[in-house]
Motif scaffolding. Structure first.
Motif, PDB file in Angstrom:
ATOM      1  N   TRP A 175      26.438  50.370  30.821  1.00 18.98           N
ATOM      2  CA  TRP A 175      27.874  50.586  30.697  1.00 18.98           C
ATOM      3  C   TRP A 175      28.601  49.254  30.721  1.00 18.98           C
ATOM      4  O   TRP A 175      28.218  48.335  31.448  1.00 18.98           O
ATOM      5  CB  TRP A 175      28.383  51.421  31.870  1.00 18.98           C
ATOM      6  CG  TRP A 175      28.056  52.867  31.747  1.00 18.98           C
ATOM      7  CD1 TRP A 175      26.843  53.459  31.948  1.00 18.98           C
ATOM      8  CD2 TRP A 175      28.954  53.920  31.394  1.00 18.98           C
ATOM      9  NE1 TRP A 175      26.936  54.809  31.753  1.00 18.98           N
ATOM     10  CE2 TRP A 175      28.219  55.113  31.413  1.00 18.98           C
ATOM     11  CE3 TRP A 175      30.304  53.959  31.076  1.00 18.98           C
ATOM     12  CZ2 TRP A 175      28.797  56.346  31.120  1.00 18.98           C
ATOM     13  CZ3 TRP A 175      30.875  55.185  30.792  1.00 18.98           C
ATOM     14  CH2 TRP A 175      30.123  56.364  30.816  1.00 18.98           C
ATOM     15  N   ALA A 176      29.677  49.173  29.956  1.00 21.29           N
ATOM     16  CA  ALA A 176      30.555  48.011  30.007  1.00 21.29           C
ATOM     17  C   ALA A 176      31.258  47.982  31.360  1.00 21.29           C
ATOM     18  O   ALA A 176      31.572  49.027  31.927  1.00 21.29           O
ATOM     19  CB  ALA A 176      31.575  48.074  28.880  1.00 21.29           C
TER      20      ALA A 176
ATOM     21  N   PRO B 285      39.620  38.565  31.520  1.00 20.39           N
ATOM     22  CA  PRO B 285      38.383  38.774  30.766  1.00 20.39           C
ATOM     23  C   PRO B 285      38.062  37.574  29.873  1.00 20.39           C
ATOM     24  O   PRO B 285      38.956  36.975  29.280  1.00 20.39           O
ATOM     25  CB  PRO B 285      38.660  40.013  29.921  1.00 20.39           C
ATOM     26  CG  PRO B 285      40.025  40.478  30.246  1.00 20.39           C
ATOM     27  CD  PRO B 285      40.665  39.505  31.173  1.00 20.39           C
ATOM     28  N   ASP B 286      36.782  37.231  29.823  1.00 18.06           N
ATOM     29  CA  ASP B 286      36.304  36.167  28.946  1.00 18.06           C
ATOM     30  C   ASP B 286      36.009  36.802  27.595  1.00 18.06           C
ATOM     31  O   ASP B 286      35.108  37.633  27.480  1.00 18.06           O
ATOM     32  CB  ASP B 286      35.039  35.543  29.530  1.00 18.06           C
ATOM     33  CG  ASP B 286      34.487  34.414  28.685  1.00 18.06           C
ATOM     34  OD1 ASP B 286      34.962  34.205  27.539  1.00 18.06           O
ATOM     35  OD2 ASP B 286      33.567  33.728  29.169  1.00 18.06           O
TER      36      ASP B 286
ATOM     37  N   SER C  76      30.433  41.951  29.683  1.00 17.56           N
ATOM     38  CA  SER C  76      29.819  42.268  30.963  1.00 17.56           C
ATOM     39  C   SER C  76      29.350  43.718  30.936  1.00 17.56           C
ATOM     40  O   SER C  76      30.094  44.609  30.537  1.00 17.56           O
ATOM     41  CB  SER C  76      30.829  42.054  32.090  1.00 17.56           C
ATOM     42  OG  SER C  76      30.215  42.326  33.321  1.00 17.56           O
ATOM     43  N   SER C  77      28.113  43.913  31.362  1.00 14.90           N
ATOM     44  CA  SER C  77      27.574  45.269  31.431  1.00 14.90           C
ATOM     45  C   SER C  77      26.613  45.364  32.612  1.00 14.90           C
ATOM     46  O   SER C  77      26.193  44.358  33.172  1.00 14.90           O
ATOM     47  CB  SER C  77      26.864  45.637  30.124  1.00 14.90           C
ATOM     48  OG  SER C  77      25.755  44.786  29.920  1.00 14.90           O
TER      49      SER C  77
ATOM     50  N   ALA D  16      26.744  40.945  41.929  1.00 18.07           N
ATOM     51  CA  ALA D  16      27.691  40.227  42.786  1.00 18.07           C
ATOM     52  C   ALA D  16      27.664  38.729  42.477  1.00 18.07           C
ATOM     53  O   ALA D  16      28.718  38.097  42.372  1.00 18.07           O
ATOM     54  CB  ALA D  16      27.364  40.475  44.254  1.00 18.07           C
ATOM     55  N   ASP D  17      26.464  38.159  42.325  1.00 19.31           N
ATOM     56  CA  ASP D  17      26.343  36.726  42.035  1.00 19.31           C
ATOM     57  C   ASP D  17      26.965  36.365  40.693  1.00 19.31           C
ATOM     58  O   ASP D  17      27.571  35.301  40.548  1.00 19.31           O
ATOM     59  CB  ASP D  17      24.875  36.296  42.042  1.00 19.31           C
ATOM     60  CG  ASP D  17      24.247  36.354  43.424  1.00 19.31           C
ATOM     61  OD1 ASP D  17      24.982  36.449  44.434  1.00 19.31           O
ATOM     62  OD2 ASP D  17      23.001  36.314  43.488  1.00 19.31           O
ATOM     63  N   GLN D  18      26.827  37.245  39.723  1.00 14.59           N
ATOM     64  CA  GLN D  18      27.358  36.988  38.389  1.00 14.59           C
ATOM     65  C   GLN D  18      28.891  37.001  38.386  1.00 14.59           C
ATOM     66  O   GLN D  18      29.517  36.172  37.738  1.00 14.59           O
ATOM     67  CB  GLN D  18      26.828  38.025  37.404  1.00 14.59           C
ATOM     68  CG  GLN D  18      27.384  37.895  35.997  1.00 14.59           C
ATOM     69  CD  GLN D  18      26.860  38.987  35.066  1.00 14.59           C
ATOM     70  OE1 GLN D  18      25.914  39.697  35.376  1.00 14.59           O
ATOM     71  NE2 GLN D  18      27.487  39.131  33.917  1.00 14.59           N
ATOM     72  N   HIS D  19      29.478  37.936  39.094  1.00 11.42           N
ATOM     73  CA  HIS D  19      30.919  38.136  38.997  1.00 11.42           C
ATOM     74  C   HIS D  19      31.739  37.494  40.112  1.00 11.42           C
ATOM     75  O   HIS D  19      32.926  37.226  39.923  1.00 11.42           O
ATOM     76  CB  HIS D  19      31.235  39.626  38.904  1.00 11.42           C
ATOM     77  CG  HIS D  19      30.669  40.243  37.677  1.00 11.42           C
ATOM     78  ND1 HIS D  19      31.157  39.968  36.414  1.00 11.42           N
ATOM     79  CD2 HIS D  19      29.627  41.095  37.498  1.00 11.42           C
ATOM     80  CE1 HIS D  19      30.451  40.637  35.517  1.00 11.42           C
ATOM     81  NE2 HIS D  19      29.522  41.326  36.144  1.00 11.42           N
TER      82      HIS D  19
END
Length: 186
Positions: free
Chosen positions: A34-35, A43-44, A49-50, A93-96
């Motif tokens: 899911w997106a 937003p980039d 992001s999914s 969590a680390d990504q965002h």
């Protein structure tokens, strides 16, 4: 009521340490990507992001031995009448939110805004061949009516201690499911 009854009776079986339902099992999941929009962040336009998504009952993480890194598990009180919640994987969590506490942050996934209440360890979703994408877990009681067929938790997981022969446990579990709802596939 079905989940409460089945889980209560399965957890009461001799040798059963815990049990939970999920809409997809690790290592066997297909689809479910899911997106994701991170609320409060610009937003980039060059990045999409999914995350893989599954709906779970409380104690899913403990049943499978997935470590709770921060925050809390999905709880029985996380119902449709309550704010929508999410538990995310450490990689999500680390990504965002690198170097930030993700608890209390907002995301939009599965067509609804949700508040992150927990972070769990990463698991391999699609097999051992490669790393898994970030994951988001949602309360089984917060499945949208329009998604009920595809995302209703249907996979029962059981942790025993000590390890038991499945042959001794499976007939009893089948009887429990059948008595709770004779139309459920086993």
């Amino acid at each position: 009521r079905y989940y409460d009854r089945v889980l209560g009776e399965v957890r009461a079986l001799p040798g059963v340490r815990d049990a939970a339902f999920a809409s997809g099992l690790p290592m066997a999941m297909r689809g479910g990507i899911w997106a994701v929009t991170i609320l409060g962040q610009e937003p980039d336009p060059d990045a999409r992001s999914s995350a893989s998504l599954r709906f779970v009952t409380p104690r899913f993480f403990a049943t499978l031995g997935i470590p709770m890194k921060r925050g809390r598990d999905i709880e029985p009180s996380d119902s449709r009448s309550q704010p929508r919640v999410a538990v995310v994987s450490q990689s999500f969590a680390d990504q965002h939110w690198p170097d930030q506490d993700p608890i209390g942050k907002g995301i939009n996934i599965a067509l609804e805004d949700r508040i992150v209440v927990g972070v769990v360890g990463d698991v391999r979703v699609r097999g051992l061949e490669g790393p898994s994408e970030p994951q988001v877990y949602l309360s089984y009681q917060q499945v949208r009516d329009s998604s009920i067929i595809a995302y209703t938790p249907k996979d029962l997981v059981v942790r025993t201690e000590p390890p038991l022969e499945s042959g001794a446990l499976l007939p009893r579990i089948r009887d429990i499911v059948r008595s709770a709802d004779s139309e459920q596939p086993i």
